[in-house]
Design a protein around this motif. Structure first.
Motif, PDB file in Angstrom:
ATOM      1  N   ASP A 257       9.918  -7.425 -32.627  1.00 19.62           N
ATOM      2  CA  ASP A 257      11.052  -8.338 -32.770  1.00 19.62           C
ATOM      3  C   ASP A 257      11.350  -8.647 -34.236  1.00 19.62           C
ATOM      4  N   TRP A 258      10.882  -7.805 -35.142  1.00 15.40           N
ATOM      5  CA  TRP A 258      11.202  -7.986 -36.567  1.00 15.40           C
ATOM      6  C   TRP A 258      12.707  -7.970 -36.751  1.00 15.40           C
ATOM      7  N   PRO A 259      13.269  -8.783 -37.633  1.00 14.75           N
ATOM      8  CA  PRO A 259      12.659  -9.754 -38.567  1.00 14.75           C
ATOM      9  C   PRO A 259      12.479 -11.155 -37.989  1.00 14.75           C
ATOM     10  N   HIS A 260      12.350 -11.257 -36.667  1.00 19.26           N
ATOM     11  CA  HIS A 260      11.985 -12.505 -35.991  1.00 19.26           C
ATOM     12  C   HIS A 260      13.006 -13.618 -36.207  1.00 19.26           C
ATOM     13  N   PRO A 261      14.235 -13.429 -35.743  1.00 18.08           N
ATOM     14  CA  PRO A 261      15.244 -14.475 -35.934  1.00 18.08           C
ATOM     15  C   PRO A 261      14.960 -15.722 -35.113  1.00 18.08           C
ATOM     16  N   SER A 262      15.184 -16.862 -35.726  1.00 18.18           N
ATOM     17  CA  SER A 262      15.162 -18.159 -35.021  1.00 18.18           C
ATOM     18  C   SER A 262      13.835 -18.457 -34.342  1.00 18.18           C
ATOM     19  N   VAL A 263      12.727 -18.188 -35.018  1.00 11.83           N
ATOM     20  CA  VAL A 263      11.416 -18.562 -34.483  1.00 11.83           C
ATOM     21  C   VAL A 263      10.947 -19.840 -35.176  1.00 11.83           C
ATOM     22  N   ARG A 264      10.059 -20.566 -34.515  1.00 12.91           N
ATOM     23  CA  ARG A 264       9.598 -21.830 -35.104  1.00 12.91           C
ATOM     24  C   ARG A 264       8.607 -21.581 -36.230  1.00 12.91           C
ATOM     25  N   GLU A 265       7.928 -20.426 -36.181  1.00  9.86           N
ATOM     26  CA  GLU A 265       6.983 -20.058 -37.236  1.00  9.86           C
ATOM     27  C   GLU A 265       7.053 -18.544 -37.422  1.00  9.86           C
ATOM     28  N   MET A 266       7.203 -18.107 -38.681  1.00  5.48           N
ATOM     29  CA  MET A 266       7.324 -16.680 -38.943  1.00  5.48           C
ATOM     30  C   MET A 266       5.968 -15.984 -38.758  1.00  5.48           C
ATOM     31  N   PRO A 267       5.895 -15.001 -37.851  1.00  9.83           N
ATOM     32  CA  PRO A 267       4.611 -14.339 -37.609  1.00  9.83           C
ATOM     33  C   PRO A 267       4.310 -13.253 -38.635  1.00  9.83           C
ATOM     34  N   ASP A 268       3.044 -12.954 -38.769  1.00 12.32           N
ATOM     35  CA  ASP A 268       2.557 -11.813 -39.528  1.00 12.32           C
ATOM     36  C   ASP A 268       2.527 -10.628 -38.557  1.00 12.32           C
ATOM     37  N   ASP A 269       3.322  -9.597 -38.817  1.00 14.72           N
ATOM     38  CA  ASP A 269       3.432  -8.484 -37.862  1.00 14.72           C
ATOM     39  C   ASP A 269       2.117  -7.735 -37.683  1.00 14.72           C
ATOM     40  N   GLY A 270       1.277  -7.712 -38.704  1.00  8.78           N
ATOM     41  CA  GLY A 270      -0.033  -7.088 -38.545  1.00  8.78           C
ATOM     42  C   GLY A 270      -0.872  -7.808 -37.500  1.00  8.78           C
ATOM     43  N   LYS A 271      -0.763  -9.136 -37.459  1.00  7.52           N
ATOM     44  CA  LYS A 271      -1.493  -9.910 -36.454  1.00  7.52           C
ATOM     45  C   LYS A 271      -0.903  -9.704 -35.059  1.00  7.52           C
ATOM     46  N   LEU A 272       0.396  -9.491 -34.988  1.00  7.09           N
ATOM     47  CA  LEU A 272       0.996  -9.185 -33.678  1.00  7.09           C
ATOM     48  C   LEU A 272       0.454  -7.862 -33.138  1.00  7.09           C
ATOM     49  N   VAL A 273       0.305  -6.869 -34.010  1.00  3.66           N
ATOM     50  CA  VAL A 273      -0.288  -5.590 -33.591  1.00  3.66           C
ATOM     51  C   VAL A 273      -1.713  -5.809 -33.100  1.00  3.66           C
ATOM     52  N   ASP A 274      -2.448  -6.690 -33.757  1.00  2.00           N
ATOM     53  CA  ASP A 274      -3.839  -6.917 -33.370  1.00  2.00           C
ATOM     54  C   ASP A 274      -3.983  -7.648 -32.030  1.00  2.00           C
ATOM     55  N   LEU A 275      -2.884  -8.150 -31.477  1.00  2.00           N
ATOM     56  CA  LEU A 275      -2.931  -8.690 -30.117  1.00  2.00           C
ATOM     57  C   LEU A 275      -2.969  -7.578 -29.068  1.00  2.00           C
ATOM     58  N   LEU A 276      -2.537  -6.368 -29.443  1.00  2.00           N
ATOM     59  CA  LEU A 276      -2.380  -5.302 -28.451  1.00  2.00           C
ATOM     60  C   LEU A 276      -3.665  -4.954 -27.705  1.00  2.00           C
ATOM     61  N   PRO A 277      -4.821  -4.832 -28.370  1.00  2.00           N
ATOM     62  CA  PRO A 277      -6.028  -4.540 -27.577  1.00  2.00           C
ATOM     63  C   PRO A 277      -6.409  -5.676 -26.642  1.00  2.00           C
ATOM     64  N   LEU A 278      -5.949  -6.897 -26.915  1.00  2.00           N
ATOM     65  CA  LEU A 278      -6.160  -7.988 -25.960  1.00  2.00           C
ATOM     66  C   LEU A 278      -5.237  -7.826 -24.759  1.00  2.00           C
ATOM     67  N   PHE A 279      -4.032  -7.300 -24.981  1.00  2.00           N
ATOM     68  CA  PHE A 279      -3.114  -7.034 -23.873  1.00  2.00           C
ATOM     69  C   PHE A 279      -3.676  -5.962 -22.935  1.00  2.00           C
ATOM     70  N   THR A 280      -4.257  -4.923 -23.508  1.00  2.00           N
ATOM     71  CA  THR A 280      -4.617  -3.723 -22.752  1.00  2.00           C
ATOM     72  C   THR A 280      -6.113  -3.558 -22.516  1.00  2.00           C
ATOM     73  N   GLY A 281      -6.938  -4.454 -23.080  1.00  2.00           N
ATOM     74  CA  GLY A 281      -8.371  -4.210 -23.064  1.00  2.00           C
ATOM     75  C   GLY A 281      -8.684  -3.005 -23.941  1.00  2.00           C
ATOM     76  N   ASP A 282      -9.755  -2.342 -23.653  1.00  2.00           N
ATOM     77  CA  ASP A 282     -10.120  -1.161 -24.437  1.00  2.00           C
ATOM     78  C   ASP A 282      -9.597   0.125 -23.811  1.00  2.00           C
ATOM     79  N   CYS A 283      -8.629   0.015 -22.932  1.00  2.00           N
ATOM     80  CA  CYS A 283      -8.143   1.171 -22.177  1.00  2.00           C
ATOM     81  C   CYS A 283      -7.146   1.981 -23.010  1.00  2.00           C
ATOM     82  N   ALA A 284      -7.586   3.118 -23.515  1.00  2.00           N
ATOM     83  CA  ALA A 284      -6.719   3.958 -24.328  1.00  2.00           C
ATOM     84  C   ALA A 284      -5.537   4.484 -23.525  1.00  2.00           C
ATOM     85  N   ALA A 285      -5.735   4.722 -22.227  1.00  2.00           N
ATOM     86  CA  ALA A 285      -4.650   5.229 -21.393  1.00  2.00           C
ATOM     87  C   ALA A 285      -3.528   4.188 -21.276  1.00  2.00           C
TER      88      ALA A 285
END
Length: 302
Positions: A257-285
């Protein structure tokens, strides 16, 4: 003294994070950011006079630099409301990377078949409608139905941006659509209302329909946590993403969602990427489905 009929100045959307971090999670080859925008630059691509906020320029070169840092190789550019129906900035960005970029346009109901074909040739594969009230509210449903039938012939789909409380309201409309549709930002559900809130239940019900897709973007919108919280920022959005993946692993997409219009706090996109293994677990598939195979199937069929 300001005349009482003078419009109030537009709220300025801040610039994206000035120093995004390099993520610890390494994205798979071919990973796609399936929801990002380009804004301007206004000197080349003026903003719509009907815009609801004042954007900060966020041009294609800046987006490419971010993607290089994050390890993203493909992107779907989504037309933002600040440019209205003028898709020029998006089309220019796609033309710079025609093999790796696709687009989602915003168009008037009156657009000609030739206009739609030109967008298709420019890399567009979907049309977007905003139902969000602060961005103008619900479009004409009959106009959407008519346009849906026309773009279906091009192999396109719809991208729909809702307020969460409206997901149950529009269920009959969505059930009658003749083509696939994608719901933005996890339906904008709010983590503070819990997993068993009516809008999220409605979203999970919609995912039982094979035409429905959902973007696991906007964690910073779903979350009630700030980035200063312990652990990764916006972690309270993770259970919602996990349930959506479990419901339809072959019909979920991810985007910054870069450049993140109208958010209450501007996120660090690198940290958003680091949420992905929490979304999927360790499942590479699952990671490959979410980040590579699903967007390729929806946007790179030709």
């Amino acid at each position: 003294m300001t005349d009482k009929h003078t419009p109030a100045p537009l709220k300025t959307s801040p610039p994206p994070h000035p120093h995004p971090s390099r993520p610890a999670f390494r994205l798979p080859p071919g990973a796609c950011d399936a929801h990002c925008h380009v804004f301007g630059p206004a000197a080349l691509f003026p903003y719509s006079p009907k815009r609801s906020y004042e954007p900060t320029d966020a041009p294609a070169a800046q987006l490419r630099a971010l993607h290089a840092l994050l390890g993203i190789e493909r992107a779907v550019l989504v037309q933002a409301s600040v440019h209205g129906h003028d898709n020029s900035a998006m089309l220019d960005a796609i033309a710079q990377s025609p093999e790796s970029y696709r687009g989602v346009a915003m168009v008037p109901a009156s657009i000609s078949d030739a206009g739609l074909q030109a967008l298709h040739e420019g890399g567009v594969r979907a049309v977007r409608f905003n139902f969000v009230r602060r961005l103008g509210g619900a479009p004409d449903l009959e106009a959407i139905r008519s346009l849906a039938r026309r773009v279906q012939a091009l192999g396109w789909h719809l991208v729909l941006h809702f307020d969460p409380q409206d997901l149950p309201v529009y269920r009959p409309f969505l059930d009658a659509l003749p083509l696939p549709y994608v719901i933005d930002h996890m339906g904008r559900v709010l983590a503070q209302n819990g997993l068993r809130q009516e809008p999220f239940d409605a979203l999970l019900e919609l995912l039982k329909d094979p035409r429905c897709w959902v973007k696991l973007s906007g964690a910073e919108r779903t979350s009630q946590l700030l980035s200063s919280a312990a652990g990764l920022p916006f972690e309270d959005a993770v259970p919602f993403a996990r349930q959506l993946i479990e419901a339809a692993p072959e019909r979920v997409l991810w985007g910054t969602d870069w450049p993140h219009p109208s958010v209450r706090e501007m996120p660090d996109d690198g940290k958003l990427v680091d949420l992905l293994p929490l979304f999927t677990g360790d499942c590479a598939a699952l990671q490959r489905l979410l980040l590579v195979d699903n967007p390729a199937r929806l946007y790179w069929q030709d």
